[in-house]
Enzyme design. Structure first.
Site, PDB file in Angstrom:
ATOM      1  N   SER A 126      35.662   9.257  26.041  1.00  0.00           N
ATOM      2  CA  SER A 126      36.357  10.169  26.946  1.00  0.00           C
ATOM      3  C   SER A 126      36.134  11.622  26.566  1.00  0.00           C
ATOM      4  O   SER A 126      36.579  12.523  27.277  1.00  0.00           O
ATOM      5  CB  SER A 126      37.859   9.868  26.955  1.00  0.00           C
ATOM      6  OG  SER A 126      38.425  10.110  25.690  1.00  0.00           O
ATOM      7  N   LYS A 136      47.184  11.847  27.091  1.00  0.00           N
ATOM      8  CA  LYS A 136      46.337  12.995  26.781  1.00  0.00           C
ATOM      9  C   LYS A 136      46.905  14.288  27.359  1.00  0.00           C
ATOM     10  O   LYS A 136      46.868  15.339  26.703  1.00  0.00           O
ATOM     11  CB  LYS A 136      44.919  12.749  27.302  1.00  0.00           C
ATOM     12  CG  LYS A 136      44.189  11.676  26.508  1.00  0.00           C
ATOM     13  CD  LYS A 136      42.876  11.276  27.153  1.00  0.00           C
ATOM     14  CE  LYS A 136      42.221  10.166  26.350  1.00  0.00           C
ATOM     15  NZ  LYS A 136      40.992   9.653  26.979  1.00  0.00           N
TER      16      LYS A 136
END
Length: 292
Positions: free
Chosen positions: A183, A226
């Site tokens: 990611s 996140k």
């Protein structure tokens, strides 16, 4: 509750439990089936209400319960954030060439703990024609895969062969091998372009997303965690994959304070994150062509 040992929950407290259930499912429209964990939060929140001698379990009880029974990973992240703030590892203002705030998670399953992962890149022309890397643990292999993808894109955009004409150095600052790395690929790509073209990166932005070899931004896991990790570190502008917007589950408190920018291509990322000046007009024009 059925056993009568803790007070019933207010409407706001119930909504917060549902929000937590969605967050732990890591899918915006689904609820987690890990009922034991939710039950622990409910019981802890109810006990706090009893301690306050309240007739209802309120939203603040649920918030405190979630905080008190935070996972080991979550506790580690809290300490990490405190440390990086103390030693200025994460930059949240100004601009820097080749340095970017990526986002990652710790934990194999939800609830994830989100964190800002500073990444630095340096691109040196010449050398022996072989790309070199500096990374941490398993992140080295992930970095190589990301650079392979960005190499193809840079050749397409700028006509330069990154793998033959340059040496590329990538460093994941104070990060370990347990961090989910795919990611971070759009962050790596942006840092490399910044270093290659000497265009600074805005430090008030954090980003997450996987990168395809065609320049598409692909979905990732743990998007909500996140965003929370970025917010906890003092970053209020966050770039996420467009395809992950349906999975985003964050509190109203965070929603009102952060700007979420959904993207579907690396070109969009570069246009948002790089600090463009008049001297960069030609480079910017090359990138803008990818959106047409």
């Amino acid at each position: 509750t059925g056993d009568g040992k803790i007070p019933h929950f207010s409407a706001n407290a119930c909504e917060l439990i549902i929000l937590e259930a969605k967050k732990r499912a890591d899918k915006g429209k689904e609820l987690t089936t890990r009922f034991r964990e939710l039950g622990g939060i409910i019981r802890a929140a109810g006990d706090l209400a009893v301690k306050r001698e309240s007739k209802l379990t309120q939203e603040e009880d649920v918030k405190l319960a979630i905080k008190k029974i935070k996972s080991i990973e979550g506790q580690m992240i809290s300490r990490y954030i405190d440390n990086v703030k103390n030693y200025s590892i994460i930059s949240t203002t100004g601009v820097e060439v080749g340095k970017i705030n990526g986002l990652a998670v710790i934990g194999q399953t939800p609830p994830y703990a989100g964190m800002v992962m500073p990444i630095e890149a340096e691109v040196v022309k010449g050398g022996k024609g072989s790309t070199q890397f500096i990374a941490t643990g398993k992140l080295g292999d992930i970095a190589k895969e990301s650079v392979t993808n960005i190499s193809a894109l840079i050749k397409k955009i700028f006509g330069e062969d990154l793998t033959k004409d340059y040496s590329v150095y990538i460093q994941f600052i104070q990060t370990h091998s347990g961090v989910e790395g795919d990611s971070a690929s759009i962050a790596i790509a942006t840092a490399v372009v910044s270093a290659l073209k000497n265009i600074p990166i805005r430090q008030d932005i954090a980003l997450t997303g996987s990168l395809s070899i065609r320049g598409e931004v692909l979905p990732i896991g743990g998007v909500s965690a996140k965003v929370e990790g970025a917010y906890a570190s003092g970053i209020n502008t966050i770039i996420v994959p467009q395809s992950n917007m349906q999975d985003l589950v964050i509190s109203d408190e965070i929603i009102k304070d952060v700007k979420i920018i959904p993207v579907s291509s690396l070109a969009q990322v570069l246009l948002e994150v790089l600090d463009w000046q008049e001297k960069d007009k030609k480079v910017k024009s090359m990138i803008e062509k990818l959106l047409k």
